[in-house]
Enzyme design. Structure first.
Site, PDB file in Angstrom:
ATOM      1  CG  ASN A 150       3.959   6.282  -0.625  1.00 32.97           C
ATOM      2  OD1 ASN A 150       5.183   6.323  -0.643  1.00 32.97           O
ATOM      3  ND2 ASN A 150       3.305   5.305  -0.053  1.00 32.97           N
ATOM      4  CD  GLU A 248      10.429  -3.233   2.539  1.00 37.67           C
ATOM      5  OE1 GLU A 248       9.244  -3.584   2.377  1.00 37.67           O
ATOM      6  OE2 GLU A 248      11.240  -3.883   3.210  1.00 37.67           O
ATOM      7  CB  CYS A 282       3.103   0.533   0.053  1.00 35.82           C
ATOM      8  SG  CYS A 282       3.784   0.841   1.690  1.00 35.82           S
TER       9      CYS A 282
END
Ligand code: NAD
Length: 480
Positions: A150, A248, A282
């Site tokens: 991303n 993460e 995120c």
């Protein structure tokens, strides 16, 4: 066709078995490059190189390591436009976003950790009349860094920079979906004088090269950013090998908007936190809870602004949203929208694929989407969508807002909009999240701890937390 190569022992090379994977331009839906489909034998070669390089790199004065890393950062900065164009082509994000966020942030990550290491002091604990303890912090050895698609170079450098600065040798794997800027980084490392074998970049699939990195007994720590399910797979392999793990993972972040907020600022920030990078950050807020007195007004303004947001090809200066990253991802997001309808949700705006004209007709575009009328327990409000899709719902009390916000398996980030200072402190304290932004979103100070609670992850990145992760502390006691 561009042929992306692995960076092993200071050289660019194809996968040993000669296999490759197609890499797509999501704005046009066409293959534009190929990457090595690396396997175990490529990881073996990289580990051998890293093993030879480790004594040189770990014993090099930190000032010299820092200098090499700053050299790398400066060379990215010099080619910023080229890097931004490549990131945008590979990922589908607007070029303006890559130019103003992704690439500058990658440069900052490298500079931040290259200089942080110069200020990294070890602790000592004096015991009256007995002696002193001091903590030695040495690099771990060879570490693995695995990153998602991303924010490709941004998140890749967020891991490899502290790992390298702390004196480790690194085997890194960017996402197979967005490999291009990591490849360009390997070219820059060669120019910038990175010693051979210190930093190795392997391309390919998670289940091939990612798995081989995770399993390799000489790779002593894994820093991973990606989905929660992948994090679980990695943990199952790495934990019994007693590797250090930093995970993460996914999120389902709440935005809580109280009636006493600054309405216009909350609206502007919510637009960004919902749809920046096509909602594929995120930290994006995907569940928006609005206090009832302003619910209808906020909803109307939010829907109107969203309906006007321009979805276009990444080089279009007017584009607020570009393409989502891949065809499978587009199909997943459209499937989530269909599910929301089945669950009884009402689509207030968006809800469909956008077909652009000409060469972009096969690109993966989705109109930003707002959904209303869903309860907290449905799948739409529980599962990560990771696209330009948000739900909105009213709440009546602070307690209810907190209950709704905390009602998922995730706990990465959250946003609170209020002008009541006491409430801001109270809500921030009671949110189950690793990060809380009050009257803001995505403000990042690289010194602060970064990461999530619950199924959003284990451990923290950022600042000295990252340097702690990439070093092994050893306590030494000296009797007085
Ligand atoms: P992903 O989990 O599919 O892939 C991430 C990386 O892991 C890729 O490089 C992939 O090749 C690799 N991988 C996949 N399977 C593997 C395996 N079995 N062993 C080792 N490596 C493997 O995630 P993605 O789709 O690339 O990224 C989106 C996800 O990342 C979302 O869930 C998002 O929330 C999360 N994310 C989290 C953060 C954070 O800081 N918490 C930041 C960005 C993205």
């Amino acid at each position: 066709m561009i042929q992306i190569k692995n960076y092993i022992n200071g050289e660019l090379k194809l996968a040993k078995d000669g296999t490759h994977i197609d890499n797509y331009d999501p704005s046009r839906g066409v293959v534009y490059s190929q990457i090595p489909d690396s396997k175990k034998e490529d990881v073996e070669e990289a580990v051998a190189a890293a093993e030879s390089a480790f004594p040189i790199w770990s014993n090099m004065p930190k000032e010299k390591r820092s200098e090499i890393m700053i050299n790398v950062a400066n060379k990215i900065q010099e080619r910023l436009d080229e890097f931004a164009a490549a990131e945008s082509l590979d990922n589908g994000k607007p070029v303006s976003l890559a130019t103003h966020v992704d690439i500058p942030r990658a440069v900052s990550n490298l500079k931040f950790f290259a200089t942080a290491i110069l200020h990294y002091a070890s602790e000592s604990h004096y015991m009256e009349g007995m002696g002193v303890n001091y903590t030695l912090r040495r690099p771990i050895g060879i570490v693995g860094c695995i990153s998602p698609w991303n924010l490709p170079l941004y998140l890749f450098t967020w891991k490899v920079a502290p790992a390298l600065a702390a004196g480790n040798c690194v085997i890194a794997k960017p996402s197979e979906v967005t490999p291009m800027t990591a490849y360009m980084l390997s070219e820059i490392c060669i120019e910038a004088g990175m010693p051979k074998g210190v930093f190795n970049i392997l391309h390919g699939l998670g289940q091939h090269v990612g798995d081989a990195i995770t399993r390799h007994p000489k790779i002593k720590a894994i820093s991973f950013t990606g989905g929660t399910n992948t994090g679980e797979t990695i943990a199952k392999i790495a934990a019994p090998m007693f590797k250090k793990l930093s995970l993460e993972l996914g999120g389902k972040n709440p935005n809580i908007i109280f009636a006493d907020c600054d309405f216009d600022k909350a609206l502007k920030t919510t637009m960004l936190s919902s749809f920046a990078n096509q909602g594929q950050i995120c930290l994006c807020g995907s569940r928006i809870y609005i206090e009832r007195p302003i619910y209808e007004k906020f909803k109307e303004a939010f829907v109107a602004k969203t309906a006007k947001a321009v979805v276009s090809y990444p080089t279009d200066e007017k584009a607020k949203l570009g393409a989502v990253v891949s065809k499978p991802h587009m199909e997943k997001v459209l499937g989530c929208i269909a599910l929301a309808k089945e669950e009884g949700g009402t689509i207030l705006t968006g809800g469909e694929r956008v077909i652009l004209e000409g060469e972009y007709a096969e690109g993966y575009y989705i109109r930003p989407t707002i959904i209303e009328g869903l309860g907290p327990n449905c799948r739409t409000n529980q599962e990560e969508i990771f696209g330009p899709v948000v739900t909105i719902a009213p709440f009546d009390t602070e307690e209810e807002a907190l209950e709704l916000a905390n009602s998922t398996q995730y706990g990465l980030a959250s946003t609170v909009h209020t002008n009541d200072l006491s409430r801001a402190h109270r809500v921030a304290e009671n949110l189950h999240a690793g990060i809380v932004w009050v009257n803001s979103w995505l403000v990042r100070d690289l010194r602060t701890p970064f990461g999530g609670v619950k199924n959003s992850g284990v451990g923290r990145e950022g600042g000295f937390e990252a340097l702690h992760f990439f070093t092994e502390p050893k306590n030494v006691f000296i009797k007085s």
